[in-house]
Design a protein around this motif. Structure first.
Motif, PDB file in Angstrom:
ATOM      1  N   TYR A  24      -9.814 -35.339  43.081  1.00 46.90           N
ATOM      2  CA  TYR A  24      -9.053 -34.956  41.890  1.00 46.90           C
ATOM      3  C   TYR A  24      -9.747 -35.451  40.624  1.00 46.90           C
ATOM      4  CZ  TYR A  24      -5.130 -33.771  44.954  1.00 46.90           C
ATOM      5  OH  TYR A  24      -4.328 -33.212  45.910  1.00 46.90           O
ATOM      6  N   SER A  61       1.556 -28.296  40.526  1.00 45.67           N
ATOM      7  CA  SER A  61       1.799 -27.237  41.506  1.00 45.67           C
ATOM      8  C   SER A  61       1.069 -27.518  42.815  1.00 45.67           C
ATOM      9  CB  SER A  61       1.345 -25.890  40.930  1.00 45.67           C
ATOM     10  OG  SER A  61       1.490 -24.852  41.876  1.00 45.67           O
ATOM     11  N   ALA A  62      -0.170 -27.992  42.718  1.00 49.16           N
ATOM     12  CA  ALA A  62      -0.951 -28.291  43.918  1.00 49.16           C
ATOM     13  C   ALA A  62      -0.334 -29.437  44.705  1.00 49.16           C
ATOM     14  CB  ALA A  62      -2.385 -28.630  43.528  1.00 49.16           C
ATOM     15  N   ALA A 122       1.193 -36.440  36.849  1.00 52.90           N
ATOM     16  CA  ALA A 122       1.553 -35.391  37.811  1.00 52.90           C
ATOM     17  C   ALA A 122       2.363 -35.962  38.960  1.00 52.90           C
ATOM     18  CB  ALA A 122       0.293 -34.710  38.337  1.00 52.90           C
ATOM     19  N   MET A 182      -0.100 -28.600  34.715  1.00 55.03           N
ATOM     20  CA  MET A 182       0.773 -27.789  35.556  1.00 55.03           C
ATOM     21  C   MET A 182       0.092 -27.393  36.864  1.00 55.03           C
ATOM     22  SD  MET A 182       3.730 -27.507  34.283  1.00 55.03           S
ATOM     23  CE  MET A 182       4.352 -26.151  35.271  1.00 55.03           C
ATOM     24  N   VAL A 183      -1.216 -27.144  36.819  1.00 56.39           N
ATOM     25  CA  VAL A 183      -1.944 -26.758  38.028  1.00 56.39           C
ATOM     26  C   VAL A 183      -1.916 -27.882  39.048  1.00 56.39           C
ATOM     27  CG1 VAL A 183      -4.178 -26.095  38.957  1.00 56.39           C
ATOM     28  CG2 VAL A 183      -3.417 -25.155  36.766  1.00 56.39           C
ATOM     29  N   LEU A 184      -2.150 -29.125  38.570  1.00 55.08           N
ATOM     30  CA  LEU A 184      -2.153 -30.274  39.474  1.00 55.08           C
ATOM     31  C   LEU A 184      -0.755 -30.502  40.044  1.00 55.08           C
ATOM     32  CD1 LEU A 184      -3.556 -32.644  40.791  1.00 55.08           C
ATOM     33  CD2 LEU A 184      -3.149 -33.981  38.704  1.00 55.08           C
ATOM     34  N   LYS A 239       2.838 -28.216  46.514  1.00 51.27           N
ATOM     35  CA  LYS A 239       2.548 -27.425  47.711  1.00 51.27           C
ATOM     36  C   LYS A 239       2.154 -28.334  48.877  1.00 51.27           C
ATOM     37  CE  LYS A 239       1.129 -23.179  45.343  1.00 51.27           C
ATOM     38  NZ  LYS A 239      -0.001 -22.255  45.032  1.00 51.27           N
TER      39      LYS A 239
END
Length: 265
Positions: free
Chosen positions: A109, A5-6, A122, A1-3, A9
């Motif tokens: 990454y 979201s990044a 992702a 989820m963090v990736l 953005k």
């Protein structure tokens, strides 16, 4: 989820650009539809255009322009949408695969550490989100216009078209992602992928010029999104099945290719 979201953005500007831009176009076209319908300008315009030009824009002259969806079949869900879908897919593949590999950004990454399969996952999730936002906002803008201007839009048909359009976007994006992974140079990747998609588009356009050229439809992915046929009652089930199959193949190729790709800093 963090990736995810990044990545969102980093890419939200072009995602919102496509989504809001097309939605505003559809809303204003729907808003002026009652006025231009009363004047008879639509029929006059169609009668003045040569049949070849109508074929290019996928406008069916036999389709009564008494509903905004019928109008949009030629003024958005034809050539305009096909070109938009190509640009959308090229932008996605360039921003998520070609340029990160070309610049070495993807190595950051992987050093996080994030697995290659995780990065592809992702990217695919972001593709679905971006496609969903585009067709979702398109549909909502038309529903808002329907409420404000009493356009009597067939809601079921509207969202069937949006689902079909969304699937086309996802499939093209996944195919562009695979093709982009074949190159380490983003410019070459963009040109090759754009050229292949342009051939799809040309095959779809030329197939309408003559019955003898119908076989070209089989060479074009855009034949799986025929708004005129759906408006006239043809089921979209076959298109959904084919697009679903193509999507599975493209995603498997994305994982297979990227996990074995040589990356350089």
């Amino acid at each position: 989820m963090v990736l995810i979201s990044a990545l969102f953005k980093q890419n939200r500007s072009w995602i919102l650009g496509y989504s809001l831009g097309t939605s505003l176009y559809l809303f204003f076209l729907a808003a002026v539809f009652p006025s231009i319908q009363e004047t008879g300008l639509i029929e006059g315009k169609l009668d003045s255009l040569p049949p070849e030009l109508l074929e290019v824009f996928k406008i069916d002259p036999n389709l009564a322009m008494d509903n905004v969806i019928n109008l949009l079949a030629g003024n958005y869900y034809g050539l305009i949408f096909y070109v938009l879908a190509i640009l959308f897919a090229l932008t996605f593949a360039s921003r998520l695969m070609a340029k990160p590999v070309d610049s070495g950004e993807v190595m950051l990454y992987l050093a996080a550490p994030i697995s290659r399969a995780g990065y592809v996952t992702a990217s695919m999730v972001l593709l679905v989100i971006a496609s969903g936002m585009l067709v979702g906002l398109n549909g909502l803008s038309l529903m808002l216009a329907n409420v404000l201007f009493n356009l009597q839009i067939d809601i079921g048909l509207l969202w069937t078209l949006q689902l079909n359009a969304g699937l086309i976007l996802v499939v093209l994006g996944a195919l562009a992602y695979v093709l982009a992974s074949l190159f380490d140079d983003s410019t070459r990747s963009y040109m090759v992928t754009g050229g292949i998609f342009a051939l799809f588009l040309m095959a779809n356009v030329f197939s309408g010029f003559s019955d003898q050229l119908d076989w070209l439809n089989a060479l074009s992915i855009f034949s799986l999104f025929d708004a005129n046929a759906q408006i006239q009652g043809e089921s979209a089930f076959r298109s959904f099945i084919w697009l679903g199959g193509l999507l599975i193949v493209a995603m498997l190729l994305s994982y297979g290719r990227f996990t074995r790709k040589d990356l350089t800093i």
